[in-house]
Design a protein around this motif. Structure first.
Motif, PDB file in Angstrom:
ATOM      1  N   GLN A 144       0.820  -1.209   0.000  1.00  0.00           N
ATOM      2  CA  GLN A 144       0.000   0.000   0.000  1.00  0.00           C
ATOM      3  C   GLN A 144       0.855   1.261   0.000  1.00  0.00           C
ATOM      4  O   GLN A 144       0.545   2.232  -0.670  1.00  0.00           O
ATOM      5  CB  GLN A 144      -0.923  -0.018   1.225  1.00  0.00           C
ATOM      6  CG  GLN A 144      -1.915   1.135   1.265  1.00  0.00           C
ATOM      7  CD  GLN A 144      -2.902   1.080   0.122  1.00  0.00           C
ATOM      8  OE1 GLN A 144      -3.239   0.005  -0.354  1.00  0.00           O
ATOM      9  NE2 GLN A 144      -3.336   2.234  -0.347  1.00  0.00           N
ATOM     10  N   ALA A 145       1.971   1.219   0.738  1.00  0.00           N
ATOM     11  CA  ALA A 145       2.826   2.406   0.789  1.00  0.00           C
ATOM     12  C   ALA A 145       3.370   2.739  -0.591  1.00  0.00           C
ATOM     13  O   ALA A 145       3.426   3.900  -0.990  1.00  0.00           O
ATOM     14  CB  ALA A 145       3.973   2.189   1.766  1.00  0.00           C
ATOM     15  N   ALA A 146       3.761   1.681  -1.364  1.00  0.00           N
ATOM     16  CA  ALA A 146       4.291   1.918  -2.701  1.00  0.00           C
ATOM     17  C   ALA A 146       3.224   2.491  -3.611  1.00  0.00           C
ATOM     18  O   ALA A 146       3.470   3.382  -4.403  1.00  0.00           O
ATOM     19  CB  ALA A 146       4.845   0.609  -3.278  1.00  0.00           C
ATOM     20  N   VAL A 147       2.001   1.973  -3.500  1.00  0.00           N
ATOM     21  CA  VAL A 147       0.915   2.462  -4.342  1.00  0.00           C
ATOM     22  C   VAL A 147       0.635   3.924  -4.062  1.00  0.00           C
ATOM     23  O   VAL A 147       0.411   4.724  -4.964  1.00  0.00           O
ATOM     24  CB  VAL A 147      -0.353   1.609  -4.122  1.00  0.00           C
ATOM     25  CG1 VAL A 147      -1.546   2.234  -4.827  1.00  0.00           C
ATOM     26  CG2 VAL A 147      -0.120   0.182  -4.608  1.00  0.00           C
ATOM     27  N   GLU A 148       0.663   4.316  -2.771  1.00  0.00           N
ATOM     28  CA  GLU A 148       0.344   5.690  -2.407  1.00  0.00           C
ATOM     29  C   GLU A 148       1.414   6.660  -2.910  1.00  0.00           C
ATOM     30  O   GLU A 148       1.114   7.813  -3.191  1.00  0.00           O
ATOM     31  CB  GLU A 148       0.206   5.791  -0.886  1.00  0.00           C
ATOM     32  CG  GLU A 148      -1.058   5.093  -0.351  1.00  0.00           C
ATOM     33  CD  GLU A 148      -1.121   5.125   1.157  1.00  0.00           C
ATOM     34  OE1 GLU A 148      -0.120   5.547   1.777  1.00  0.00           O
ATOM     35  OE2 GLU A 148      -2.155   4.732   1.722  1.00  0.00           O
ATOM     36  N   SER A 149       2.661   6.225  -3.002  1.00  0.00           N
ATOM     37  CA  SER A 149       3.739   7.146  -3.338  1.00  0.00           C
ATOM     38  C   SER A 149       4.087   7.148  -4.818  1.00  0.00           C
ATOM     39  O   SER A 149       4.949   7.892  -5.234  1.00  0.00           O
ATOM     40  CB  SER A 149       4.997   6.776  -2.533  1.00  0.00           C
ATOM     41  OG  SER A 149       5.451   5.484  -2.903  1.00  0.00           O
ATOM     42  N   GLN A 150       3.422   6.326  -5.617  1.00  0.00           N
ATOM     43  CA  GLN A 150       3.815   6.231  -7.011  1.00  0.00           C
ATOM     44  C   GLN A 150       3.004   7.187  -7.883  1.00  0.00           C
ATOM     45  O   GLN A 150       1.909   7.616  -7.537  1.00  0.00           O
ATOM     46  CB  GLN A 150       3.670   4.797  -7.516  1.00  0.00           C
ATOM     47  CG  GLN A 150       2.247   4.328  -7.683  1.00  0.00           C
ATOM     48  CD  GLN A 150       2.183   2.831  -7.942  1.00  0.00           C
ATOM     49  OE1 GLN A 150       3.155   2.116  -7.732  1.00  0.00           O
ATOM     50  NE2 GLN A 150       1.050   2.337  -8.375  1.00  0.00           N
ATOM     51  N   LYS A 151       3.593   7.506  -9.026  1.00  0.00           N
ATOM     52  CA  LYS A 151       2.968   8.408  -9.992  1.00  0.00           C
ATOM     53  C   LYS A 151       2.801   7.656 -11.304  1.00  0.00           C
ATOM     54  O   LYS A 151       3.755   7.062 -11.815  1.00  0.00           O
ATOM     55  CB  LYS A 151       3.859   9.638 -10.189  1.00  0.00           C
ATOM     56  CG  LYS A 151       3.403  10.572 -11.313  1.00  0.00           C
ATOM     57  CD  LYS A 151       4.422  11.687 -11.511  1.00  0.00           C
ATOM     58  CE  LYS A 151       4.045  12.587 -12.674  1.00  0.00           C
ATOM     59  NZ  LYS A 151       5.079  13.637 -12.901  1.00  0.00           N
ATOM     60  N   VAL A 152       1.600   7.679 -11.839  1.00  0.00           N
ATOM     61  CA  VAL A 152       1.347   7.026 -13.122  1.00  0.00           C
ATOM     62  C   VAL A 152       1.866   7.925 -14.233  1.00  0.00           C
ATOM     63  O   VAL A 152       1.444   9.078 -14.371  1.00  0.00           O
ATOM     64  CB  VAL A 152      -0.156   6.734 -13.322  1.00  0.00           C
ATOM     65  CG1 VAL A 152      -0.399   6.125 -14.699  1.00  0.00           C
ATOM     66  CG2 VAL A 152      -0.669   5.799 -12.238  1.00  0.00           C
ATOM     67  N   LEU A 153       2.792   7.406 -15.017  1.00  0.00           N
ATOM     68  CA  LEU A 153       3.350   8.161 -16.129  1.00  0.00           C
ATOM     69  C   LEU A 153       2.499   8.050 -17.385  1.00  0.00           C
ATOM     70  O   LEU A 153       2.353   9.014 -18.133  1.00  0.00           O
ATOM     71  CB  LEU A 153       4.773   7.661 -16.441  1.00  0.00           C
ATOM     72  CG  LEU A 153       5.809   7.818 -15.342  1.00  0.00           C
ATOM     73  CD1 LEU A 153       7.128   7.193 -15.780  1.00  0.00           C
ATOM     74  CD2 LEU A 153       6.016   9.297 -14.995  1.00  0.00           C
ATOM     75  N   ALA A 154       1.972   6.859 -17.627  1.00  0.00           N
ATOM     76  CA  ALA A 154       1.211   6.637 -18.855  1.00  0.00           C
ATOM     77  C   ALA A 154       0.433   5.334 -18.770  1.00  0.00           C
ATOM     78  O   ALA A 154       0.825   4.407 -18.049  1.00  0.00           O
ATOM     79  CB  ALA A 154       2.146   6.591 -20.072  1.00  0.00           C
ATOM     80  N   GLN A 155      -0.669   5.279 -19.503  1.00  0.00           N
ATOM     81  CA  GLN A 155      -1.370   4.031 -19.755  1.00  0.00           C
ATOM     82  C   GLN A 155      -0.763   3.442 -21.030  1.00  0.00           C
ATOM     83  O   GLN A 155      -0.689   4.124 -22.054  1.00  0.00           O
ATOM     84  CB  GLN A 155      -2.867   4.281 -19.941  1.00  0.00           C
ATOM     85  CG  GLN A 155      -3.536   4.999 -18.781  1.00  0.00           C
ATOM     86  CD  GLN A 155      -3.614   4.149 -17.524  1.00  0.00           C
ATOM     87  OE1 GLN A 155      -3.671   2.933 -17.606  1.00  0.00           O
ATOM     88  NE2 GLN A 155      -3.621   4.798 -16.369  1.00  0.00           N
ATOM     89  N   LEU A 156      -0.317   2.205 -20.956  1.00  0.00           N
ATOM     90  CA  LEU A 156       0.345   1.567 -22.092  1.00  0.00           C
ATOM     91  C   LEU A 156      -0.624   0.613 -22.784  1.00  0.00           C
ATOM     92  O   LEU A 156      -1.124  -0.334 -22.164  1.00  0.00           O
ATOM     93  CB  LEU A 156       1.578   0.793 -21.631  1.00  0.00           C
ATOM     94  CG  LEU A 156       2.630   1.569 -20.833  1.00  0.00           C
ATOM     95  CD1 LEU A 156       3.769   0.643 -20.428  1.00  0.00           C
ATOM     96  CD2 LEU A 156       3.160   2.750 -21.637  1.00  0.00           C
ATOM     97  N   LEU A 157      -0.885   0.875 -24.048  1.00  0.00           N
ATOM     98  CA  LEU A 157      -1.704  -0.027 -24.848  1.00  0.00           C
ATOM     99  C   LEU A 157      -0.754  -0.889 -25.674  1.00  0.00           C
ATOM    100  O   LEU A 157      -0.066  -0.389 -26.570  1.00  0.00           O
ATOM    101  CB  LEU A 157      -2.653   0.767 -25.746  1.00  0.00           C
ATOM    102  CG  LEU A 157      -3.650   1.689 -25.026  1.00  0.00           C
ATOM    103  CD1 LEU A 157      -4.509   2.433 -26.038  1.00  0.00           C
ATOM    104  CD2 LEU A 157      -4.516   0.900 -24.052  1.00  0.00           C
ATOM    105  N   ILE A 158      -0.698  -2.167 -25.364  1.00  0.00           N
ATOM    106  CA  ILE A 158       0.237  -3.083 -26.021  1.00  0.00           C
ATOM    107  C   ILE A 158      -0.551  -3.867 -27.073  1.00  0.00           C
ATOM    108  O   ILE A 158      -1.417  -4.678 -26.723  1.00  0.00           O
ATOM    109  CB  ILE A 158       0.883  -4.049 -25.013  1.00  0.00           C
ATOM    110  CG1 ILE A 158       1.390  -3.288 -23.778  1.00  0.00           C
ATOM    111  CG2 ILE A 158       1.987  -4.826 -25.685  1.00  0.00           C
ATOM    112  CD1 ILE A 158       2.470  -2.283 -24.061  1.00  0.00           C
ATOM    113  N   PRO A 159      -0.278  -3.654 -28.353  1.00  0.00           N
ATOM    114  CA  PRO A 159      -1.075  -4.303 -29.401  1.00  0.00           C
ATOM    115  C   PRO A 159      -0.773  -5.789 -29.521  1.00  0.00           C
ATOM    116  O   PRO A 159       0.259  -6.281 -29.044  1.00  0.00           O
ATOM    117  CB  PRO A 159      -0.669  -3.548 -30.669  1.00  0.00           C
ATOM    118  CG  PRO A 159       0.711  -3.051 -30.382  1.00  0.00           C
ATOM    119  CD  PRO A 159       0.736  -2.741 -28.912  1.00  0.00           C
ATOM    120  N   GLY A 160      -1.671  -6.493 -30.174  1.00  0.00           N
ATOM    121  CA  GLY A 160      -1.517  -7.933 -30.323  1.00  0.00           C
ATOM    122  C   GLY A 160      -0.320  -8.344 -31.154  1.00  0.00           C
ATOM    123  O   GLY A 160       0.174  -9.459 -31.026  1.00  0.00           O
TER     124      GLY A 160
END
Length: 267
Positions: A144-160
Motif C-alpha cells: 500500500q505504501a508503494a501504491v500511495e507514493s507512485q505516480k502514473v506516467l502513462a497508460q500503455l496499450l500493447i497491441p496484439g
C-alpha cells in the motif's frame, strides 16, 4: 557447459532503419539526444541467439523466458557510433527454486578505442520439463505504501502484434511471442510480450517525463514478475520518493500487480 562467446569481427554502426523503427515502437515523443539504455540489447541480441544455438549449449531455448536484466552505459552513446558487440554465455548455470535452469548471458559493446561502453547481464530461464509444476514464490502486488507514493506516467496499450514487431527488430522470434498457435505449444493461450520490449516502453515513458539519465555510468536494472498476454493494457509508474535509485515499474492495467520492476541510477 563450456563458455561460448560470439563477437563481431570489427566495429559496425547501429542500423539506422532499425533504430528509427525502435524509437517509434516504444513510443518516445521526440528523438533522444543519446541512445536509450534499452536499445543496444536490440542490436546485440542476435549474437546472444547464436551463442545459445551453439552445439555446446545444452538446452533448448524455445519457450525460454527472461527473469531479470541489468544494463550499464559507461557514457552516453549516439546513434552514429561504430561499436563492436559481443555476447557470452556463462557456463555456470544453476537451478532456481522452481527447478528451472537460470543462465546468464553477458553482452558488451566496445568503441573504436577498445573501451567498453555498454555492459549487459541477462538472466534467461529455461523451463525444466522434468520439474513439478507449481510451487515457488508467487509474485505479489505492490504494498500500500508503494501504491500511495507512485505516480502514473502513462497508460500503455500493447497491441496484439507487439511480439512480432519487437521480434523483427531484435531477432528474438521465440514462438511464445508470435501467435496463439505457437504460444499454446508452451502453455500460453495467447502470445506474451517480450520482457525487454516492456522495459523499453517503461524507459520511453521515463524519458518522456524527464527521467532520462544525466550522469554516467548509468544503470537500469529490471526484474520480470509475470507474463503479459497480448493484447494488453498496462501502466507505467514511477516512485520518485525512493532515492538514490529511481524506482519504476510496469503494472497491470488495474494497477494491482507488478509486471516489471525497475531501478534507474548512476554509479
Amino acid at each position: 557447459m563450456s563458455p561460448t562467446q560470439v563477437k563481431l569481427s570489427g566495429p559496425v554502426r547501429m542500423d539506422d532503419s532499425r533504430y528509427a523503427a525502435f524509437l517509434k515502437l516504444i513510443g518516445l515523443q521526440s528523438i533522444p539526444s543519446q541512445v536509450p539504455l534499452s536499445y543496444p540489447f536490440v542490436e546485440a541480441f542476435r549474437l546472444s541467439m547464436l551463442a545459445m544455438s551453439h552445439k555446446d549449449f545444452p538446452f533448448n531455448v524455445l519457450g525460454a523466458v527472461l527473469a531479470r536484466n541489468s544494463s550499464i552505459f559507461m557514457r552516453p552513446l549516439h546513434a552514429d557510433e561504430a561499436l563492436t558487440f559481443s555476447a557470452q554465455v556463462d557456463p555456470n548455470y544453476h537451478k532456481n527454486e522452481k527447478g528451472d535452469f537460470e543462465i546468464q548471458i553477458v553482452g558488451t559493446a566496445t568503441d573504436g578505442s577498445g573501451a567498453e561502453v555498454w555492459h549487459n547481464s541477462l538472466t534467461v530461464v529455461v523451463i525444466n520439463p522434468k520439474r513439478q509444476r507449481g510451487g515457488g514464490n508467487k509474485p505479489t502486488a505492490p504494498g500500500q505504501a508503494a501504491v500511495e507514493s507512485q505516480k502514473v506516467l502513462a497508460q500503455l496499450l500493447i497491441p496484439g502484434n507487439a511480439g512480432r514487431a519487437y521480434g523483427a527488430l531484435s531477432g528474438d522470434r521465440n514462438p511464445i511471442h508470435l501467435h496463439s498457435l505457437t504460444s499454446q505449444l508452451f502453455g500460453f493461450k495467447r502470445p506474451i510480450a517480450h520482457a525487454m520490449y516492456l522495459v523499453a516502453r517503461l524507459e520511453a515513458e521515463l524519458s518522456n517525463a524527464g527521467y532520462a539519465p544525466k550522469q554516467f555510468p548509468a544503470v537500469f536494472e529490471t526484474e520480470f514478475k509475470r507474463p503479459t498476454p497480448l493484447p494488453a493494457k498496462l501502466q507505467a509508474v514511477v516512485r520518485p520518493a525512493a532515492q538514490p535509485q529511481l524506482q519504476c515499474a510496469v503494472l497491470t492495467g488495474d494497477g494491482a500487480k507488478e509486471v516489471v520492476v525497475g531501478r534507474l541510477y548512476s554509479r
